[in-house]
Design a protein around this motif. Structure first.
Motif, mmCIF file in Angstrom:
data_model
loop_
_atom_site.group_PDB
_atom_site.id
_atom_site.type_symbol
_atom_site.label_atom_id
_atom_site.label_comp_id
_atom_site.label_asym_id
_atom_site.label_seq_id
_atom_site.Cartn_x
_atom_site.Cartn_y
_atom_site.Cartn_z
ATOM 1 N N VAL A 16 31.028 19.049 3.680
ATOM 2 C CA VAL A 16 31.884 19.849 2.812
ATOM 3 C C VAL A 16 30.987 20.797 2.038
ATOM 4 O O VAL A 16 29.974 20.375 1.472
ATOM 5 C CB VAL A 16 32.703 18.969 1.850
ATOM 6 C CG1 VAL A 16 33.449 19.819 0.835
ATOM 7 C CG2 VAL A 16 33.681 18.095 2.616
ATOM 8 N N LEU A 18 30.609 23.527 -1.108
ATOM 9 C CA LEU A 18 31.174 23.924 -2.399
ATOM 10 C C LEU A 18 30.533 25.229 -2.850
ATOM 11 O O LEU A 18 29.341 25.441 -2.646
ATOM 12 C CB LEU A 18 30.896 22.861 -3.464
ATOM 13 C CG LEU A 18 31.371 21.441 -3.191
ATOM 14 C CD1 LEU A 18 30.972 20.540 -4.356
ATOM 15 C CD2 LEU A 18 32.862 21.400 -2.953
ATOM 16 N N VAL A 24 35.889 23.772 -2.990
ATOM 17 C CA VAL A 24 35.637 23.587 -1.560
ATOM 18 C C VAL A 24 35.794 24.935 -0.864
ATOM 19 O O VAL A 24 36.825 25.592 -0.978
ATOM 20 C CB VAL A 24 36.597 22.551 -0.949
ATOM 21 C CG1 VAL A 24 36.422 22.482 0.564
ATOM 22 C CG2 VAL A 24 36.368 21.179 -1.580
ATOM 23 N N ARG A 27 34.965 23.022 5.434
ATOM 24 C CA ARG A 27 34.607 21.677 5.904
ATOM 25 C C ARG A 27 34.124 21.785 7.351
ATOM 26 O O ARG A 27 34.554 22.665 8.083
ATOM 27 C CB ARG A 27 35.812 20.750 5.848
ATOM 28 C CG ARG A 27 36.273 20.448 4.446
ATOM 29 C CD ARG A 27 37.531 19.566 4.464
ATOM 30 N NE ARG A 27 37.899 19.155 3.137
ATOM 31 C CZ ARG A 27 38.652 19.860 2.305
ATOM 32 N NH1 ARG A 27 39.115 21.036 2.687
ATOM 33 N NH2 ARG A 27 38.946 19.412 1.111
ATOM 34 N N GLN A 103 32.390 15.429 -0.070
ATOM 35 C CA GLN A 103 32.583 16.243 -1.268
ATOM 36 C C GLN A 103 31.864 15.618 -2.463
ATOM 37 O O GLN A 103 31.250 16.327 -3.264
ATOM 38 C CB GLN A 103 34.069 16.402 -1.564
ATOM 39 C CG GLN A 103 34.354 17.342 -2.714
ATOM 40 C CD GLN A 103 35.829 17.598 -2.909
ATOM 41 O OE1 GLN A 103 36.659 17.201 -2.089
ATOM 42 N NE2 GLN A 103 36.167 18.266 -3.981
ATOM 43 N N TRP A 110 25.348 19.750 -6.567
ATOM 44 C CA TRP A 110 25.896 20.969 -7.155
ATOM 45 C C TRP A 110 25.114 21.302 -8.409
ATOM 46 O O TRP A 110 24.715 20.396 -9.165
ATOM 47 C CB TRP A 110 27.365 20.718 -7.443
ATOM 48 C CG TRP A 110 28.173 21.854 -7.947
ATOM 49 C CD1 TRP A 110 28.256 23.106 -7.417
ATOM 50 C CD2 TRP A 110 29.019 21.851 -9.085
ATOM 51 N NE1 TRP A 110 29.112 23.862 -8.158
ATOM 52 C CE2 TRP A 110 29.601 23.116 -9.180
ATOM 53 C CE3 TRP A 110 29.365 20.884 -10.029
ATOM 54 C CZ2 TRP A 110 30.495 23.461 -10.188
ATOM 55 C CZ3 TRP A 110 30.247 21.214 -11.015
ATOM 56 C CH2 TRP A 110 30.808 22.497 -11.097
ATOM 57 N N VAL A 118 36.159 14.387 -7.855
ATOM 58 C CA VAL A 118 36.872 14.301 -6.579
ATOM 59 C C VAL A 118 38.250 13.736 -6.798
ATOM 60 O O VAL A 118 38.457 12.846 -7.540
ATOM 61 C CB VAL A 118 36.086 13.431 -5.578
ATOM 62 C CG1 VAL A 118 36.839 13.319 -4.280
ATOM 63 C CG2 VAL A 118 34.728 14.004 -5.349
#
Length: 118
Positions: A16, A18, A24, A27, A103, A110, A118
């Motif tokens: 996934v 980001l 998102v 994918r 994710q 991140w 999530v």
């Protein structure tokens, strides 16, 4: 900066991506094989630069993918499965699935370091 999380398995990887806001972007799902690693890399390159990856199990089932990505110049982080499990316990949605795990991994790498969204 794109943050990409991978839930690595013996036969299959789920990724996934980001964006900088933690949304998102896309994918990917593919085989844990040399062809699959190249396909994942090509998918990520098409999404843009710069990229950083988190792989749950980069020293186990995700090792081949991690080596492929590093050879391509990408930054790769090993993510301990306990960290994603902790994120799931704290998240609003406690469901477990490969895309949700990927994710959670992406959120761990991140830039804001957020996890439990999530």
């Amino acid at each position: 900066m794109l943050s990409i999380g991978v839930d690595a398995h013996k036969r299959l990887h789920v990724a996934v991506a980001l964006d900088e806001a933690g949304r998102v972007v896309d994918r990917w799902r593919g085989p844990n094989s040399a062809d699959g690693w190249q396909a994942a890399y090509a998918w990520a390159v098409a999404l843009g630069n710069p990229r950083q990856w988190g792989i749950e199990g980069a020293w186990n089932y995700g090792r081949g993918l991690a080596q492929c990505l590093v050879a391509g110049g990408d930054v790769v982080y090993e993510i301990n499965p306990r960290w994603t499990a902790a994120c799931r316990r704290q998240a609003r949605n406690r469901a477990k699935s490969d895309p949700l795990d990927a994710q959670a991994v992406a959120l761990l790498v991140w830039p804001d370091g957020g996890c439990c969204r999530v």
